[in-house]
Design a protein around this motif. Structure first.
Motif, PDB file in Angstrom:
ATOM      1  N   SER A   1      34.799  46.679  40.707  1.00 50.82           N
ATOM      2  CA  SER A   1      33.601  46.172  41.386  1.00 50.82           C
ATOM      3  C   SER A   1      32.985  47.234  42.288  1.00 50.82           C
ATOM      4  O   SER A   1      31.762  47.272  42.475  1.00 50.82           O
ATOM      5  CB  SER A   1      33.927  44.905  42.198  1.00 50.82           C
TER       6      SER A   1
ATOM      7  N   HIS B   1      30.954  49.404  40.043  1.00 52.35           N
ATOM      8  CA  HIS B   1      29.708  48.709  39.714  1.00 52.35           C
ATOM      9  C   HIS B   1      28.677  48.883  40.822  1.00 52.35           C
ATOM     10  O   HIS B   1      27.489  49.113  40.556  1.00 52.35           O
ATOM     11  CB  HIS B   1      29.972  47.219  39.500  1.00 52.35           C
TER      12      HIS B   1
ATOM     13  N   LEU C   1      29.858  42.360  40.809  1.00 51.86           N
ATOM     14  CA  LEU C   1      30.247  41.511  39.675  1.00 51.86           C
ATOM     15  C   LEU C   1      29.248  41.575  38.536  1.00 51.86           C
ATOM     16  O   LEU C   1      29.263  40.715  37.647  1.00 51.86           O
ATOM     17  CB  LEU C   1      30.430  40.066  40.149  1.00 51.86           C
TER      18      LEU C   1
ATOM     19  N   ASP D   1      28.315  41.477  33.577  1.00 48.20           N
ATOM     20  CA  ASP D   1      28.917  40.243  33.072  1.00 48.20           C
ATOM     21  C   ASP D   1      30.385  40.129  33.459  1.00 48.20           C
ATOM     22  O   ASP D   1      31.227  39.732  32.653  1.00 48.20           O
ATOM     23  CB  ASP D   1      28.766  40.189  31.542  1.00 48.20           C
ATOM     24  N   SER D   2      30.699  40.479  34.708  1.00 45.23           N
ATOM     25  CA  SER D   2      32.100  40.454  35.130  1.00 45.23           C
ATOM     26  C   SER D   2      32.383  39.377  36.168  1.00 45.23           C
ATOM     27  O   SER D   2      33.392  39.454  36.871  1.00 45.23           O
ATOM     28  CB  SER D   2      32.509  41.829  35.683  1.00 45.23           C
TER      29      SER D   2
ATOM     30  N   ASP E   1      36.964  41.080  34.497  1.00 49.52           N
ATOM     31  CA  ASP E   1      36.499  42.404  34.096  1.00 49.52           C
ATOM     32  C   ASP E   1      36.020  42.410  32.650  1.00 49.52           C
ATOM     33  O   ASP E   1      36.614  41.767  31.777  1.00 49.52           O
ATOM     34  CB  ASP E   1      37.617  43.428  34.266  1.00 49.52           C
ATOM     35  N   TRP E   2      34.953  43.153  32.403  1.00 47.70           N
ATOM     36  CA  TRP E   2      34.420  43.283  31.052  1.00 47.70           C
ATOM     37  C   TRP E   2      35.391  44.075  30.178  1.00 47.70           C
ATOM     38  O   TRP E   2      36.285  44.764  30.666  1.00 47.70           O
ATOM     39  CB  TRP E   2      33.063  43.999  31.086  1.00 47.70           C
TER      40      TRP E   2
END
Length: 269
Positions: free
Chosen positions: A65, A68, A172, A175-176, A180-181
């Motif tokens: 995260s 991200h 997030l 699409d997590s 997690d993706w």
């Protein structure tokens, strides 16, 4: 492997080998308080006189995260989306010696920061599109949302600036929200439309801004995305493979998002 793919992989790998990868832009001087939200961020004052909400390695949302947060912010800056400044902030061991959250001592090292903006209202929906500049700002924000598979929408409306909108908290995304993706999950999303917040585009968006956002997305290069993943610190333990997967996903998804934005612009009256 196709020549173009090999060249892209080489550019990404070179960015991850840089000696100056992930240098901090500030150092925390004082912890003020922590928040009760999922990632348990800490409000800190830094040596540059600014205050930041800091997310820490090992936080409840995981270190992916943190990556991200940096990557989405860097891409947002590249395409003109209204994202808050998101620097790396160094936290010294002495500052965390006696600071615990839920019984856990915070680590020293590199945290990801979101620059504090005072006098705001925080919302989880898109409103005030007609306020000063927001019809343009939201066009670029929605480009970022679609490109990086936005979830958990969190927006700040800056009251002194006529409700000017800013996006925060992208940990997030990709699409997590539910976990997690995986590379397989992202591969299946490359050519798929991603649901808009509230399932529909808000009314009142600026047509020219949608077209400009589409052009900005289409213009993203592997070099641009290499710079984004190259901002992720080694100490967070995110594999090079995972970072390259994200960069290649965003690069592959550009045309899908750009075409969708152009189509939306054509429907504006």
């Amino acid at each position: 492997m196709a020549a173009g793919q090999a060249e892209s992989n080489g550019i990404l790998a070179a960015a991850l080998r840089k000696a100056d990868r992930a240098a901090p832009q500030a150092s925390a001087q004082l912890f003020v308080r922590d928040a009760s939200t999922g990632a348990k961020p800490v409000l800190a004052v830094a040596d540059n006189g600014k205050s930041y909400w800091l997310k820490w390695p090992g936080n409840p949302h995981g270190n992916l995260s943190l990556a991200h947060e940096l990557i989405v912010a860097r891409i947002g800056q590249l395409i003109g989306a209204p994202v808050r400044p998101t620097p790396l902030v160094y936290v010294d061991r002495a500052l965390v010696e006696s600071y615990f959250i839920d019984g856990q001592r915070l680590p020293s090292g590199l945290y990801v920061g979101s620059e504090l903006l005072p006098d705001v209202e925080e919302h989880t929906s898109i409103t005030r599109v007609a306020r000063d500049g927001n019809a343009q700002r939201f066009a670029h924000y929605l480009a970022l949302w679609d490109l990086c598979l936005g979830t958990d929408l969190q927006l700040l409306y800056h009251l002194p600036e006529h409700d000017q909108v800013w996006s925060i908290d992208h940990g997030l995304w990709f699409d997590s929200l539910e976990g997690d993706w995986t590379q397989t999950l992202l591969s299946g999303r490359i050519n798929e439309p991603w649901p808009w917040p509230d399932e529909v585009l808000p009314r009142g968006l600026d047509r020219k801004a949608l077209t400009a956002a589409a052009s900005a997305v289409a213009a993203l290069t592997i070099g641009d995305l290499a710079g984004a993943i190259g901002s992720v610190p080694l100490e967070w333990g995110i594999s090079d493979h995972a970072l390259c997967t994200l960069a290649l996903f965003v690069h592959a998804r550009r045309s899908t998002v750009a075409n969708r934005l152009r189509n939306a612009a054509e429907l504006m009256t």
